[in-house]
Scaffold this motif. Structure first.
Motif, PDB file in Angstrom:
ATOM      1  N   THR A 170       0.812  -1.215   0.000  1.00  0.00           N
ATOM      2  CA  THR A 170       0.000   0.000   0.000  1.00  0.00           C
ATOM      3  C   THR A 170       0.846   1.266   0.000  1.00  0.00           C
ATOM      4  O   THR A 170       0.375   2.321  -0.408  1.00  0.00           O
ATOM      5  N   ARG A 171       2.091   1.180   0.459  1.00  0.00           N
ATOM      6  CA  ARG A 171       3.006   2.316   0.448  1.00  0.00           C
ATOM      7  C   ARG A 171       4.405   1.834   0.124  1.00  0.00           C
ATOM      8  O   ARG A 171       4.808   0.746   0.546  1.00  0.00           O
ATOM      9  N   GLN A 172       5.149   2.643  -0.634  1.00  0.00           N
ATOM     10  CA  GLN A 172       6.532   2.308  -0.964  1.00  0.00           C
ATOM     11  C   GLN A 172       7.416   3.525  -0.732  1.00  0.00           C
ATOM     12  O   GLN A 172       7.021   4.657  -1.028  1.00  0.00           O
ATOM     13  N   TYR A 173       8.606   3.258  -0.206  1.00  0.00           N
ATOM     14  CA  TYR A 173       9.577   4.317   0.047  1.00  0.00           C
ATOM     15  C   TYR A 173      10.898   3.967  -0.638  1.00  0.00           C
ATOM     16  O   TYR A 173      11.320   2.806  -0.639  1.00  0.00           O
ATOM     17  N   ASP A 174      11.537   4.986  -1.192  1.00  0.00           N
ATOM     18  CA  ASP A 174      12.872   4.864  -1.764  1.00  0.00           C
ATOM     19  C   ASP A 174      13.799   5.695  -0.885  1.00  0.00           C
ATOM     20  O   ASP A 174      13.788   6.925  -0.942  1.00  0.00           O
ATOM     21  N   LEU A 175      14.613   5.024  -0.073  1.00  0.00           N
ATOM     22  CA  LEU A 175      15.403   5.703   0.954  1.00  0.00           C
ATOM     23  C   LEU A 175      16.883   5.693   0.603  1.00  0.00           C
ATOM     24  O   LEU A 175      17.474   4.647   0.356  1.00  0.00           O
ATOM     25  N   LYS A 176      17.481   6.872   0.599  1.00  0.00           N
ATOM     26  CA  LYS A 176      18.915   7.029   0.368  1.00  0.00           C
ATOM     27  C   LYS A 176      19.648   7.552   1.592  1.00  0.00           C
ATOM     28  O   LYS A 176      20.871   7.686   1.584  1.00  0.00           O
ATOM     29  N   GLY A 177      18.917   7.890   2.648  1.00  0.00           N
ATOM     30  CA  GLY A 177      19.550   8.418   3.842  1.00  0.00           C
ATOM     31  C   GLY A 177      19.791   9.910   3.799  1.00  0.00           C
ATOM     32  O   GLY A 177      20.499  10.444   4.644  1.00  0.00           O
ATOM     33  N   ALA A 178      19.233  10.608   2.805  1.00  0.00           N
ATOM     34  CA  ALA A 178      19.391  12.061   2.667  1.00  0.00           C
ATOM     35  C   ALA A 178      18.012  12.706   2.735  1.00  0.00           C
ATOM     36  O   ALA A 178      17.010  12.123   2.306  1.00  0.00           O
ATOM     37  N   LEU A 179      17.961  13.933   3.273  1.00  0.00           N
ATOM     38  CA  LEU A 179      16.693  14.645   3.405  1.00  0.00           C
ATOM     39  C   LEU A 179      16.549  15.804   2.434  1.00  0.00           C
ATOM     40  O   LEU A 179      15.433  16.192   2.092  1.00  0.00           O
ATOM     41  N   HIS A 180      17.666  16.360   1.985  1.00  0.00           N
ATOM     42  CA  HIS A 180      17.592  17.495   1.061  1.00  0.00           C
ATOM     43  C   HIS A 180      17.031  17.051  -0.285  1.00  0.00           C
ATOM     44  O   HIS A 180      17.536  16.114  -0.916  1.00  0.00           O
ATOM     45  N   ALA A 181      15.965  17.720  -0.735  1.00  0.00           N
ATOM     46  CA  ALA A 181      15.317  17.430  -2.020  1.00  0.00           C
ATOM     47  C   ALA A 181      14.851  15.984  -2.105  1.00  0.00           C
ATOM     48  O   ALA A 181      14.839  15.388  -3.177  1.00  0.00           O
ATOM     49  N   ARG A 182      14.450  15.432  -0.959  1.00  0.00           N
ATOM     50  CA  ARG A 182      13.986  14.040  -0.930  1.00  0.00           C
ATOM     51  C   ARG A 182      12.574  13.977  -0.346  1.00  0.00           C
ATOM     52  O   ARG A 182      12.296  13.252   0.603  1.00  0.00           O
ATOM     53  N   PHE A 183      11.669  14.766  -0.954  1.00  0.00           N
ATOM     54  CA  PHE A 183      10.269  14.768  -0.549  1.00  0.00           C
ATOM     55  C   PHE A 183       9.395  14.740  -1.791  1.00  0.00           C
ATOM     56  O   PHE A 183       9.601  15.530  -2.726  1.00  0.00           O
ATOM     57  N   ASN A 184       8.465  13.813  -1.829  1.00  0.00           N
ATOM     58  CA  ASN A 184       7.540  13.685  -2.956  1.00  0.00           C
ATOM     59  C   ASN A 184       6.209  14.297  -2.557  1.00  0.00           C
ATOM     60  O   ASN A 184       5.437  13.690  -1.813  1.00  0.00           O
ATOM     61  N   SER A 185       5.960  15.494  -3.035  1.00  0.00           N
ATOM     62  CA  SER A 185       4.737  16.202  -2.665  1.00  0.00           C
ATOM     63  C   SER A 185       3.558  15.860  -3.559  1.00  0.00           C
ATOM     64  O   SER A 185       2.417  16.204  -3.254  1.00  0.00           O
ATOM     65  N   SER A 186       3.820  15.161  -4.663  1.00  0.00           N
ATOM     66  CA  SER A 186       2.753  14.856  -5.620  1.00  0.00           C
ATOM     67  C   SER A 186       2.193  13.457  -5.468  1.00  0.00           C
ATOM     68  O   SER A 186       1.361  13.039  -6.265  1.00  0.00           O
ATOM     69  N   ALA A 187       2.665  12.709  -4.470  1.00  0.00           N
ATOM     70  CA  ALA A 187       2.191  11.334  -4.296  1.00  0.00           C
ATOM     71  C   ALA A 187       0.715  11.345  -3.918  1.00  0.00           C
ATOM     72  O   ALA A 187       0.311  12.001  -2.963  1.00  0.00           O
TER      73      ALA A 187
END
Length: 465
Positions: free
Chosen positions: A305-322
């Protein structure tokens, strides 16, 4: 006349007495309608026969299963090549030091003179321009790509004695070459890996025989993806740099996976089950080359039901259109969700994940790889997290170092850019996974509990992709 039944079977003398005008008026339109119906359907039948006649038809196994090449389905072309190779001994002969991969391939393709390769069961048509399966009419030099010197590249990237069979398919007089050419690097090593984690080689080939295009949302590479129709395998078109990187560290990859299986070490690397080069020759004489990776589908048989792609970084790592279950969320989404509606795992599950991440990042750092991701799927039906490290083909080369330098000037000083050196990437990756996966005591995580979520990583002991 309309009311006379069975006139066709009447004696000839009675039929002669019938008025020919009446006969034409009543029955001729019926025959015309039948003729029209038949002619309307003939083009469809002809098209079907023509399309099937141009395809390869290669028997797979003893149960009558046939693999064919389908337009637009590159995995089906790979399946045809593997079907031809599955019963052949892929053994490199012993050469003196300094022997090239080209000699190994030449030695292997002395098999192209085996008569069974041109068996009639594998022929698609008997015409002079037929696309039959034949390797006996293709020499090694002819099978080289005009736009890409595959043998020279393999010579420079793989160790001597490695078997990298080249399989030309669909030989026709109009093209004077195979319609397709498939290069299968590290054929033996991949087959050995598949024997450990796939039900069988036949099942793997059967899965690849049909696929559909797949929109893998969330990635920035815009790479081409396809899923097999049984949902077990994913085919991804990779960049030339990724192909070359894998060729350089492939020996270490096979060694690491073998040790993980034999020693029972924890790993969550998504298994790469094959790397291939497919050259498609068009009727206008042009050639297109595709570098392809086949990997296991981590979410096979899951209700994600949910999927995440994690690289361990927070800068520019937000999907606002999901806005749907198919969208892939990023690191900042994960942190926000863990704060608002956390998913807890047991201490034991978290230790297993940490050990797997530690092992894998140590290995990836040793081969100078960075920019990989931990794919996390939330299976609400089983109340489990499905985890696997993906996108680990890219080494830290000079262009990535340049990208690090450019991005470092664009992000705040207290943050690191997404692309950093392998050792820095490893440290940040480990820290993020340790910090943001929340755990609770093991005795809280009973089967009847509705609040906890277990971790199901891509461990080496899994028996199927």
């Amino acid at each position: 006349l309309e009311n006379r039944n069975g006139w066709f079977w009447a004696p000839l003398a009675e039929i002669i007495d019938l008025d020919m005008k009446d006969l034409q008026r009543v029955y001729l339109p019926k025959f015309e309608a039948l003729s029209s119906y038949t002619s309307n359907r003939l083009p469809t039948a002809y098209q079907l026969i023509t399309e099937e006649g141009q395809r390869l038809h290669i028997p797979l196994g003893s149960d009558g299963y046939i693999v064919s090449d389908y337009e637009g389905e590159l995995s089906s072309i790979i399946a045809c090549a593997l079907a031809l190779l599955k019963d052949l001994p892929l053994k490199a002969e012993a050469f003196d030091d300094g022997s090239s991969t080209t000699r190994t391939i030449e030695s292997f393709f002395s098999l192209d003179r085996v008569p069974t390769i041109t068996s009639s069961h594998w022929s698609s048509s008997s015409s002079s321009d037929s696309d039959s399966v034949s390797t006996s009419t293709i020499s090694l030099d002819e099978s080289c790509f005009s736009s890409f010197d595959g043998l020279n590249l393999l010579d420079s990237l793989v160790p001597p004695g490695t078997v990298n069979p080249i399989v030309p398919l669909g030989v026709s007089k109009s093209l004077e070459k195979g319609r397709h050419t498939i290069v299968c690097p590290y054929a033996n090593q991949f087959r050995e890996l598949r024997n450990r984690c796939c039900p069988s080689e036949l099942d793997y080939i059967a899965s690849l025989s049909r696929c559909r295009n797949w929109d893998a949302k969330g990635g920035k590479s815009k790479s081409f993806f396809a899923k097999t129709l049984d949902d077990r395998l994913i085919t991804k078109e990779i960049k030339k740099t990724e192909f070359e990187s894998f060729m350089k560290f492939a020996v270490e990859y096979f060694k690491y996976m073998k040790q993980s299986f034999e020693q029972g070490n924890q790993t969550c690397l998504a298994k790469v089950l094959g790397i291939y080069q497919v050259v498609v020759r068009h009727k206008n004489g042009k050639e297109t080359r595709h570098d392809l990776m086949v990997m296991e589908n981590l979410t096979f048989g899951r209700n994600i039901t949910r999927q995440y792609d994690l690289k361990g970084a927070l800068h520019a790592r937000f999907n606002s259109s999901a806005d749907g279950s198919g969208d892939v969320l990023l690191d900042q989404n994960f942190v926000n969700d863990m704060n608002s509606s956390p998913l807890y795992v047991s201490n034991k599950s978290k230790r297993i994940l940490q050990r797997a991440v530690w092992n894998d990042t140590t290995f990836l750092n040793s081969i100078n790889v960075m920019d990989y991701s931990l794919l996390v799927g939330v299976d609400t039906q089983r109340r489990e997290l499905v985890c696997g490290i993906i996108d680990f083909l890219r080494q830290y080369t000079w262009d990535k170092q340049l990208e690090t330098w450019v991005k470092s000037s664009l992000v705040p000083r207290h943050l690191l850019p997404t692309v950093i050196s392998p050792i820095e990437y490893k440290r940040r990756f480990r820290k993020f996974m340790s910090t943001h996966f929340l755990s609770v005591p093991d005795h809280w995580c009973l089967e009847k509990s509705s609040k906890e979520c277990q971790i199901c990583s891509a461990r080496a002991g899994d028996s199927s992709p």
